[in-house]
Scaffold this motif. Structure first.
Motif, PDB file in Angstrom:
ATOM      1  N   ARG A 129       0.772  -1.315  -0.085  1.00 40.38           N
ATOM      2  CA  ARG A 129      -0.129   0.038  -0.139  1.00 40.38           C
ATOM      3  C   ARG A 129       0.845   1.201  -0.076  1.00 40.38           C
ATOM      4  O   ARG A 129       1.768   1.385   0.787  1.00 40.38           O
ATOM      5  CB  ARG A 129      -0.863  -0.127   1.016  1.00 40.38           C
ATOM      6  CG  ARG A 129      -1.792  -1.221   1.169  1.00 40.38           C
ATOM      7  CD  ARG A 129      -2.798  -1.103   2.339  1.00 40.38           C
ATOM      8  NE  ARG A 129      -3.598  -2.273   2.543  1.00 40.38           N
ATOM      9  CZ  ARG A 129      -4.732  -2.617   2.023  1.00 40.38           C
ATOM     10  NH1 ARG A 129      -5.122  -1.903   0.905  1.00 40.38           N
ATOM     11  NH2 ARG A 129      -5.144  -3.771   1.934  1.00 40.38           N
ATOM     12  N   GLY A 130       0.501   2.165  -0.761  1.00 41.41           N
ATOM     13  CA  GLY A 130       1.360   3.313  -0.884  1.00 41.41           C
ATOM     14  C   GLY A 130       2.488   3.317  -1.763  1.00 41.41           C
ATOM     15  O   GLY A 130       3.157   4.475  -2.138  1.00 41.41           O
ATOM     16  N   GLU A 131       2.753   2.194  -2.417  1.00 42.07           N
ATOM     17  CA  GLU A 131       3.961   2.144  -3.649  1.00 42.07           C
ATOM     18  C   GLU A 131       3.403   2.387  -4.739  1.00 42.07           C
ATOM     19  O   GLU A 131       2.371   2.135  -5.160  1.00 42.07           O
ATOM     20  CB  GLU A 131       4.362   0.500  -3.183  1.00 42.07           C
ATOM     21  CG  GLU A 131       5.520   0.216  -4.380  1.00 42.07           C
ATOM     22  CD  GLU A 131       5.877  -1.388  -4.601  1.00 42.07           C
ATOM     23  OE1 GLU A 131       6.693  -1.835  -5.013  1.00 42.07           O
ATOM     24  OE2 GLU A 131       5.096  -2.061  -3.757  1.00 42.07           O
ATOM     25  N   LYS A 132       4.414   3.117  -5.290  1.00 43.44           N
ATOM     26  CA  LYS A 132       4.159   3.499  -6.794  1.00 43.44           C
ATOM     27  C   LYS A 132       4.725   2.505  -7.751  1.00 43.44           C
ATOM     28  O   LYS A 132       5.724   1.868  -7.787  1.00 43.44           O
ATOM     29  CB  LYS A 132       5.068   4.615  -7.296  1.00 43.44           C
ATOM     30  CG  LYS A 132       4.428   6.216  -6.359  1.00 43.44           C
ATOM     31  CD  LYS A 132       3.139   6.465  -6.966  1.00 43.44           C
ATOM     32  CE  LYS A 132       2.966   7.814  -6.287  1.00 43.44           C
ATOM     33  NZ  LYS A 132       1.836   8.490  -6.584  1.00 43.44           N
ATOM     34  N   VAL A 133       3.667   1.968  -8.746  1.00 40.46           N
ATOM     35  CA  VAL A 133       3.813   1.144  -9.986  1.00 40.46           C
ATOM     36  C   VAL A 133       3.651   1.774 -11.235  1.00 40.46           C
ATOM     37  O   VAL A 133       3.035   2.702 -11.408  1.00 40.46           O
ATOM     38  CB  VAL A 133       3.018  -0.064  -9.658  1.00 40.46           C
ATOM     39  CG1 VAL A 133       3.284  -0.864  -8.227  1.00 40.46           C
ATOM     40  CG2 VAL A 133       1.692   0.335  -9.602  1.00 40.46           C
ATOM     41  N   THR A 134       4.559   1.235 -12.100  1.00 40.94           N
ATOM     42  CA  THR A 134       4.213   1.509 -13.527  1.00 40.94           C
ATOM     43  C   THR A 134       3.502   0.675 -14.254  1.00 40.94           C
ATOM     44  O   THR A 134       4.012  -0.452 -14.429  1.00 40.94           O
ATOM     45  CB  THR A 134       5.612   2.023 -14.295  1.00 40.94           C
ATOM     46  OG1 THR A 134       6.208   3.238 -13.416  1.00 40.94           O
ATOM     47  CG2 THR A 134       5.338   2.705 -15.705  1.00 40.94           C
ATOM     48  N   VAL A 135       2.403   0.970 -14.980  1.00 41.78           N
ATOM     49  CA  VAL A 135       1.586  -0.039 -15.561  1.00 41.78           C
ATOM     50  C   VAL A 135       0.933   0.437 -16.902  1.00 41.78           C
ATOM     51  O   VAL A 135       0.869   1.757 -17.015  1.00 41.78           O
ATOM     52  CB  VAL A 135       0.386  -0.826 -14.566  1.00 41.78           C
ATOM     53  CG1 VAL A 135       0.832  -1.247 -13.396  1.00 41.78           C
ATOM     54  CG2 VAL A 135      -0.419   0.527 -14.239  1.00 41.78           C
ATOM     55  N   GLU A 136       0.510  -0.522 -17.831  1.00 40.72           N
ATOM     56  CA  GLU A 136      -0.198  -0.123 -19.037  1.00 40.72           C
ATOM     57  C   GLU A 136      -1.566  -0.173 -18.533  1.00 40.72           C
ATOM     58  O   GLU A 136      -2.224  -1.000 -18.242  1.00 40.72           O
ATOM     59  CB  GLU A 136       0.147  -1.078 -19.987  1.00 40.72           C
ATOM     60  CG  GLU A 136       1.751  -1.006 -20.668  1.00 40.72           C
ATOM     61  CD  GLU A 136       1.728   0.132 -21.366  1.00 40.72           C
ATOM     62  OE1 GLU A 136       0.816   0.693 -21.947  1.00 40.72           O
ATOM     63  OE2 GLU A 136       3.013   0.617 -21.396  1.00 40.72           O
ATOM     64  N   VAL A 137      -2.265   1.134 -18.882  1.00 39.34           N
ATOM     65  CA  VAL A 137      -3.677   1.073 -18.807  1.00 39.34           C
ATOM     66  C   VAL A 137      -4.700   1.423 -19.951  1.00 39.34           C
ATOM     67  O   VAL A 137      -3.948   2.162 -20.888  1.00 39.34           O
ATOM     68  CB  VAL A 137      -4.022   2.166 -17.791  1.00 39.34           C
ATOM     69  CG1 VAL A 137      -5.546   2.673 -17.529  1.00 39.34           C
ATOM     70  CG2 VAL A 137      -3.268   2.162 -16.470  1.00 39.34           C
ATOM     71  N   PRO A 138      -5.621   0.541 -20.309  1.00 42.13           N
ATOM     72  CA  PRO A 138      -6.341   0.787 -21.612  1.00 42.13           C
ATOM     73  C   PRO A 138      -6.842   2.311 -21.734  1.00 42.13           C
ATOM     74  O   PRO A 138      -7.225   2.856 -20.797  1.00 42.13           O
ATOM     75  CB  PRO A 138      -7.430  -0.108 -21.340  1.00 42.13           C
ATOM     76  CG  PRO A 138      -7.016  -1.087 -20.317  1.00 42.13           C
ATOM     77  CD  PRO A 138      -6.137  -0.287 -19.246  1.00 42.13           C
ATOM     78  N   VAL A 139      -6.956   2.779 -22.891  1.00 42.00           N
ATOM     79  CA  VAL A 139      -7.341   3.774 -23.334  1.00 42.00           C
ATOM     80  C   VAL A 139      -8.672   3.816 -24.250  1.00 42.00           C
ATOM     81  O   VAL A 139      -8.664   3.123 -25.145  1.00 42.00           O
ATOM     82  CB  VAL A 139      -6.495   4.729 -24.146  1.00 42.00           C
ATOM     83  CG1 VAL A 139      -7.046   6.335 -24.442  1.00 42.00           C
ATOM     84  CG2 VAL A 139      -5.202   5.120 -23.269  1.00 42.00           C
ATOM     85  N   GLN A 140      -9.647   4.351 -23.729  1.00 43.08           N
ATOM     86  CA  GLN A 140     -11.055   4.196 -24.289  1.00 43.08           C
ATOM     87  C   GLN A 140     -11.328   5.745 -25.017  1.00 43.08           C
ATOM     88  O   GLN A 140     -11.101   6.728 -24.228  1.00 43.08           O
ATOM     89  CB  GLN A 140     -12.416   4.109 -23.391  1.00 43.08           C
ATOM     90  CG  GLN A 140     -12.153   2.554 -22.929  1.00 43.08           C
ATOM     91  CD  GLN A 140     -13.236   2.416 -21.748  1.00 43.08           C
ATOM     92  OE1 GLN A 140     -14.306   3.275 -21.655  1.00 43.08           O
ATOM     93  NE2 GLN A 140     -13.256   1.175 -21.277  1.00 43.08           N
ATOM     94  N   LEU A 141     -11.651   5.850 -26.120  1.00 41.13           N
ATOM     95  CA  LEU A 141     -11.988   6.972 -26.988  1.00 41.13           C
ATOM     96  C   LEU A 141     -13.451   7.331 -26.830  1.00 41.13           C
ATOM     97  O   LEU A 141     -14.524   6.655 -26.704  1.00 41.13           O
ATOM     98  CB  LEU A 141     -11.792   6.889 -28.722  1.00 41.13           C
ATOM     99  CG  LEU A 141     -10.375   6.488 -28.870  1.00 41.13           C
ATOM    100  CD1 LEU A 141     -10.191   6.135 -30.408  1.00 41.13           C
ATOM    101  CD2 LEU A 141      -9.397   7.307 -28.345  1.00 41.13           C
ATOM    102  N   THR A 142     -13.744   8.426 -26.372  1.00 36.77           N
ATOM    103  CA  THR A 142     -15.158   9.096 -26.197  1.00 36.77           C
ATOM    104  C   THR A 142     -15.623  10.155 -27.197  1.00 36.77           C
ATOM    105  O   THR A 142     -14.552  10.931 -27.554  1.00 36.77           O
ATOM    106  CB  THR A 142     -15.215   9.481 -24.757  1.00 36.77           C
ATOM    107  OG1 THR A 142     -14.212  10.594 -24.637  1.00 36.77           O
ATOM    108  CG2 THR A 142     -14.762   8.547 -23.723  1.00 36.77           C
ATOM    109  N   GLY A 143     -16.744  10.449 -27.224  1.00 32.67           N
ATOM    110  CA  GLY A 143     -17.142  11.277 -28.340  1.00 32.67           C
ATOM    111  C   GLY A 143     -17.202  10.743 -29.978  1.00 32.67           C
ATOM    112  O   GLY A 143     -16.770   9.863 -30.061  1.00 32.67           O
ATOM    113  N   GLU A 144     -17.710  11.583 -30.687  1.00 33.04           N
ATOM    114  CA  GLU A 144     -17.771  11.405 -32.030  1.00 33.04           C
ATOM    115  C   GLU A 144     -16.824  12.802 -32.791  1.00 33.04           C
ATOM    116  O   GLU A 144     -16.992  13.726 -32.520  1.00 33.04           O
ATOM    117  CB  GLU A 144     -19.156  11.502 -32.443  1.00 33.04           C
ATOM    118  CG  GLU A 144     -19.858  10.179 -31.988  1.00 33.04           C
ATOM    119  CD  GLU A 144     -21.428  10.190 -32.730  1.00 33.04           C
ATOM    120  OE1 GLU A 144     -21.467  10.937 -33.780  1.00 33.04           O
ATOM    121  OE2 GLU A 144     -22.262   9.366 -32.432  1.00 33.04           O
ATOM    122  N   ALA A 145     -15.958  12.197 -33.564  1.00 32.91           N
ATOM    123  CA  ALA A 145     -15.214  13.047 -34.588  1.00 32.91           C
ATOM    124  C   ALA A 145     -16.188  13.769 -35.573  1.00 32.91           C
ATOM    125  O   ALA A 145     -17.503  13.348 -35.767  1.00 32.91           O
ATOM    126  CB  ALA A 145     -14.300  12.297 -35.272  1.00 32.91           C
TER     127      ALA A 145
END
Length: 233
Positions: free
Chosen positions: A98-114
């Motif tokens: 607990r409290g330890e920093k970690v580096t991870v890959e997190v999914p990215v979701q696109l929102t909205g419409e172009a």
């Protein structure tokens, strides 16, 4: 992300045979490592583990209670799946505090419409971030709302939750917006696509023919060699 409590058993059988027996028993072979500790081989209940990953994602935090009395917190570091059965083959779990920093890959979701008449290319569907081990987000969001052709969304444009820092290059492209092809452009490229498909089919057919011919020639060559050997004898 809240932690999921899960039970585990020490694993004494190793290698492919031991892993198969573990999976047949309804468990996932796993290994705990980190913090300078000696790796600990365990078996996790398949259903509970799968349910947790489906709900919390690949960065789900686990509070693991091993039957030998060991209690640890761990994050999945590498998950191996069977691509056909879609089952878990093996899991590497990184010990965290607990409290330890970690580096991870997190999914990215696109929102909205172009904007209209555009296409979206999702160049990178994950981003590397640094966060508290007990507060890793299950996903990040990047807005493409109203974006015109020729624009890009970079890692630096993604809004991060409090306490989460970007570990990836801020200029890394997350998504690109391009102009959608017109009907005329699609019609113009159709003959090229059909021609390429025909050429590929012809090459495949020719390859099969050559392999068949070679396979037929091999026994004939062996027969000739045997005949020559008998003549010499």
């Amino acid at each position: 992300m809240s932690e999921v409590k899960i039970s585990a058993e020490p694993r004494t059988e190793f290698g492919k045979g031991g892993a198969r027996r573990t999976r047949r028993a309804g468990k996932v072979p796993a290994v705990l490592y980190g913090h300078g500790e000696k790796p600990k081989h365990i078996a996790l209940p398949s259903r509970e583990f799968a349910a947790a990953i489906r709900k919390g994602g690949a960065n789900q935090l686990f509070a693991i209670e091993v039957s030998d009395g060991t209690q640890v917190l761990a994050l999945p570091k590498a998950i191996q799946r069977d691509p056909i059965k879609d089952t878990f083959e093996h899991v590497d779990l990184l010990l965290v505090r607990r409290g330890e920093k970690v580096t991870v890959e997190v999914p990215v979701q696109l929102t909205g419409e172009a904007a209209r008449d555009t296409l979206i290319v999702h160049d990178h569907d994950t981003l590397s971030v640094t966060a508290d081990a007990t507060k890793v987000p299950d996903h990040l969001e990047a807005s493409i709302e109203g974006l015109e052709a020729g624009t890009q969304v970079t890692a630096g444009d993604v809004e991060l939750p409090a306490g989460v820092e970007l570990a990836a290059d801020a200029d890394q492209t997350v998504a690109s917006v391009t102009a959608a092809p017109t009907a005329e452009q699609l019609e113009a490229t159709l003959p090229e696509v059909e021609e390429a498909a025909e050429e590929a089919a012809e090459e495949a057919e020719a390859g099969v023919g050559e392999e068949t011919a070679e396979a037929a020639e091999a026994p004939a060559a062996e027969g000739e060699e045997n005949a020559e050997a008998k003549t010499e004898a």
